[in-house]
Scaffold this motif. Structure first.
Motif, mmCIF file in Angstrom:
data_model
loop_
_atom_site.group_PDB
_atom_site.id
_atom_site.type_symbol
_atom_site.label_atom_id
_atom_site.label_comp_id
_atom_site.label_asym_id
_atom_site.label_seq_id
_atom_site.Cartn_x
_atom_site.Cartn_y
_atom_site.Cartn_z
ATOM 1 N N GLU A 194 -6.041 4.103 -10.608
ATOM 2 C CA GLU A 194 -6.466 3.592 -9.301
ATOM 3 C C GLU A 194 -7.905 3.925 -8.930
ATOM 4 O O GLU A 194 -8.483 3.305 -8.028
ATOM 5 C CB GLU A 194 -5.548 4.141 -8.213
ATOM 6 N N GLY A 195 -8.531 4.882 -9.629
ATOM 7 C CA GLY A 195 -9.855 5.309 -9.223
ATOM 8 C C GLY A 195 -10.946 5.250 -10.263
ATOM 9 O O GLY A 195 -12.087 5.628 -9.985
ATOM 10 N N HIS A 196 -10.621 4.743 -11.480
ATOM 11 C CA HIS A 196 -11.616 4.788 -12.549
ATOM 12 C C HIS A 196 -11.609 3.518 -13.400
ATOM 13 O O HIS A 196 -10.536 2.984 -13.714
ATOM 14 C CB HIS A 196 -11.379 5.983 -13.470
ATOM 15 N N LEU A 197 -12.809 3.069 -13.759
ATOM 16 C CA LEU A 197 -12.912 2.021 -14.752
ATOM 17 C C LEU A 197 -12.357 2.535 -16.075
ATOM 18 O O LEU A 197 -12.203 3.740 -16.272
ATOM 19 C CB LEU A 197 -14.373 1.615 -14.942
ATOM 20 N N PRO A 231 -3.490 1.291 -4.116
ATOM 21 C CA PRO A 231 -4.374 2.455 -3.957
ATOM 22 C C PRO A 231 -5.836 2.135 -4.246
ATOM 23 O O PRO A 231 -6.733 2.692 -3.596
ATOM 24 C CB PRO A 231 -3.807 3.480 -4.937
ATOM 25 N N ALA A 232 -6.096 1.231 -5.198
ATOM 26 C CA ALA A 232 -7.487 0.835 -5.462
ATOM 27 C C ALA A 232 -8.073 0.114 -4.252
ATOM 28 O O ALA A 232 -9.232 0.341 -3.876
ATOM 29 C CB ALA A 232 -7.561 -0.048 -6.698
ATOM 30 N N HIS A 234 -7.246 0.549 -1.134
ATOM 31 C CA HIS A 234 -7.502 1.526 -0.070
ATOM 32 C C HIS A 234 -8.850 2.214 -0.288
ATOM 33 O O HIS A 234 -9.597 2.445 0.677
ATOM 34 C CB HIS A 234 -6.374 2.556 -0.014
ATOM 35 N N GLN A 235 -9.170 2.503 -1.541
ATOM 36 C CA GLN A 235 -10.460 3.119 -1.822
ATOM 37 C C GLN A 235 -11.612 2.155 -1.572
ATOM 38 O O GLN A 235 -12.612 2.501 -0.937
ATOM 39 C CB GLN A 235 -10.513 3.586 -3.285
ATOM 40 N N LEU A 236 -11.469 0.937 -2.057
ATOM 41 C CA LEU A 236 -12.539 -0.050 -1.916
ATOM 42 C C LEU A 236 -12.755 -0.442 -0.460
ATOM 43 O O LEU A 236 -13.893 -0.638 -0.017
ATOM 44 C CB LEU A 236 -12.212 -1.291 -2.755
ATOM 45 N N GLN A 237 -11.677 -0.555 0.292
ATOM 46 C CA GLN A 237 -11.767 -0.991 1.686
ATOM 47 C C GLN A 237 -12.622 -0.058 2.528
ATOM 48 O O GLN A 237 -13.317 -0.497 3.446
ATOM 49 C CB GLN A 237 -10.357 -1.101 2.283
ATOM 50 N N VAL A 274 2.264 -8.609 -1.955
ATOM 51 C CA VAL A 274 1.129 -9.305 -1.329
ATOM 52 C C VAL A 274 0.906 -8.904 0.130
ATOM 53 O O VAL A 274 -0.245 -8.679 0.535
ATOM 54 C CB VAL A 274 1.275 -10.833 -1.493
ATOM 55 N N PRO A 275 1.948 -8.773 0.951
ATOM 56 C CA PRO A 275 1.699 -8.327 2.330
ATOM 57 C C PRO A 275 1.021 -6.963 2.391
ATOM 58 O O PRO A 275 0.155 -6.728 3.253
ATOM 59 C CB PRO A 275 3.107 -8.280 2.945
ATOM 60 N N ARG A 276 1.381 -6.070 1.485
ATOM 61 C CA ARG A 276 0.751 -4.746 1.460
ATOM 62 C C ARG A 276 -0.693 -4.840 0.997
ATOM 63 O O ARG A 276 -1.567 -4.123 1.492
ATOM 64 C CB ARG A 276 1.563 -3.813 0.548
ATOM 65 N N TRP A 277 -0.954 -5.730 0.057
ATOM 66 C CA TRP A 277 -2.335 -5.900 -0.412
ATOM 67 C C TRP A 277 -3.215 -6.484 0.686
ATOM 68 O O TRP A 277 -4.370 -6.067 0.850
ATOM 69 C CB TRP A 277 -2.368 -6.804 -1.647
#
Length: 309
Positions: A194-197, A231-232, A234-237, A274-277
Motif C-alpha cells: 500500500e505504500g511502496h512502488l 489504503p493507498a 488514503h495516503q494519496l488523498q 467501489v463505494p469505499r474507494w
C-alpha cells in the motif's frame, strides 16, 4: 492546464475506466502467450481489439486505453518489422479505439494512449518488481517513438501505467514536459504494497513528484491486489491534490514465473469495494488484469448508484 480528463470529471464527478484487454482477446481466440502479449492482435486481428473496446463502452466505460501497453518499436523490430511498420501498428491501435468511439452513442468518451513500462518489454514479470536500470536518456529513447505515434494518431491523453520504477517515471514525466508540452497524462504506479512502488520507492514521494507537473492530470495505482487500493488511496488523498485513479486486478493471483493466474474465489466484489474507494477519494475507477466487461458494468452501476445518493 485543463486536460480532457479534468473537463470530463467536471461533468461526471467519477469516471469509469475500461478493463483488461489481453483477457478478452484470449477469449476471442488471440494467442497472447508470447513477448508481444496483447499487441499480437495488432499484427493480424485488429478488429478484435475494436470489439473489446466496444464491449467496454457498452458496459459503461468512458475511457478506452489503447492496446499499446506492450507495443513498442523494439518489440516489433525484434520480430523483423521495420520501424515504419511498427509506428503504423501503434497508430492502428489508436484507430481501433477511435472506431469503437464512433460506434458508441456516448459523446463523452476519451482515448488514453497506453505507455507501459520498460519492464513490460522485457516480458519477464519486471512490471511487478521494477528491477531494471537504464539511464534517463535510454528510457526516453525507448518511450519517445511510441508516444509520438500515439500523439500523431490523435489520442486525447497518455496513460503512464503500471509504473514500477521511479527513475523511469521521472524520465517519462520529463519527456512529456519537453517534447509534448500541450499533452496531458495520468501516472499510475505499480505497487508491491500500500505504500511502496515495486522498486521500493515511497508511493507518496513518487506521487508528489508527479503532481508537480501541471500536465499530469491524475495520479494513482493499477495492476495490484484489491486490498492495496483503499489504503493507498488514503495516503494519496492526504498528500496530492490531483484526481486519483485506481484500476486493480480482479482478485486472482498471478505467478510471474509460470505466467499463469490462479482464481481467487474469496476476492471481494467491485460492488462492495467501489463505494469505499470513492469515499477514499477515487475519481477514476476501472480494472486491470483479468477484469472483464461484466466487472466494468458492475463498477459503472455502483458508481451511478453512489453518485445518486
Amino acid at each position: 492546464m485543463k486536460s480532457p480528463l479534468n473537463a470530463l470529471l467536471e461533468k461526471q464527478k467519477v469516471l469509469v475506466l475500461d478493463g483488461a484487454m489481453a483477457t478478452e482477446l484470449e477469449k476471442a481466440g488471440v494467442d497472447t502467450a508470447n513477448e508481444l502479449w496483447s499487441a499480437t492482435a495488432l499484427l493480424a486481428e485488429p478488429e478484435k481489439i475494436t470489439a473489446v473496446h466496444a464491449s467496454y463502452f457498452a458496459a459503461g466505460s468512458q475511457i478506452a486505453t489503447t492496446n499499446t501497453y506492450q507495443a513498442n518499436l523494439p518489440a516489433f523490430t525484434k520480430i523483423g518489422l521495420s520501424e515504419a511498420s511498427a509506428r503504423q501498428l501503434i497508430k492502428q491501435a489508436v484507430q481501433c479505439a477511435q472506431t469503437a468511439v464512433k460506434s458508441s452513442d456516448d459523446t463523452n468518451l476519451l482515448i488514453a494512449g497506453s505507455i507501459g513500462p520498460y519492464g513490460a518489454y522485457l516480458a519477464d514479470g519486471s512490471e511487478y518488481t521494477g528491477a531494471y536500470q537504464k539511464t534517463q536518456a535510454e528510457y526516453q529513447a525507448f518511450h519517445y517513438p511510441r508516444m509520438a505515434a500515439l500523439v500523431a494518431a490523435g489520442v486525447d491523453l497518455l496513460a503512464f501505467e503500471t509504473q514500477p520504477n521511479f527513475a523511469e517515471t521521472q524520465a517519462l514525466i520529463s519527456l512529456l514536459k519537453d517534447k509534448f508540452p500541450q499533452l496531458t497524462a495520468w501516472v499510475s504506479f505499480s505497487i508491491k504494497d500500500e505504500g511502496h512502488l515495486c522498486d521500493g520507492t515511497d508511493l507518496i514521494a513518487a506521487a508528489q513528484y508527479a503532481a508537480k507537473l501541471p500536465q499530469i492530470s491524475a495520479i494513482g495505482v493499477n495492476c495490484t491486489a484489491l486490498e492495496n487500493i483503499e489504503p493507498a488511496l488514503h495516503q494519496l488523498q492526504t498528500t496530492v491534490s490531483k484526481p486519483l485513479i485506481v484500476y486493480p486486478n480482479n482478485g486472482d493471483r498471478y505467478n510471474p514465473q509460470t505466467k499463469k493466474w490462479q482464481v481467487n474465489p474469496q476476492a471481494d466484489s467491485f460492488s462492495d469495494l467501489v463505494p469505499r474507494w470513492i469515499a477514499a477519494g477515487a475519481k477514476i475507477i476501472g480494472g486491470c488484469c483479468r477484469t472483464s466487461p461484466a466487472d466494468i458494468q458492475e463498477i459503472a452501476t455502483t458508481v451511478k448508484s453512489e453518485l445518486a445518493k
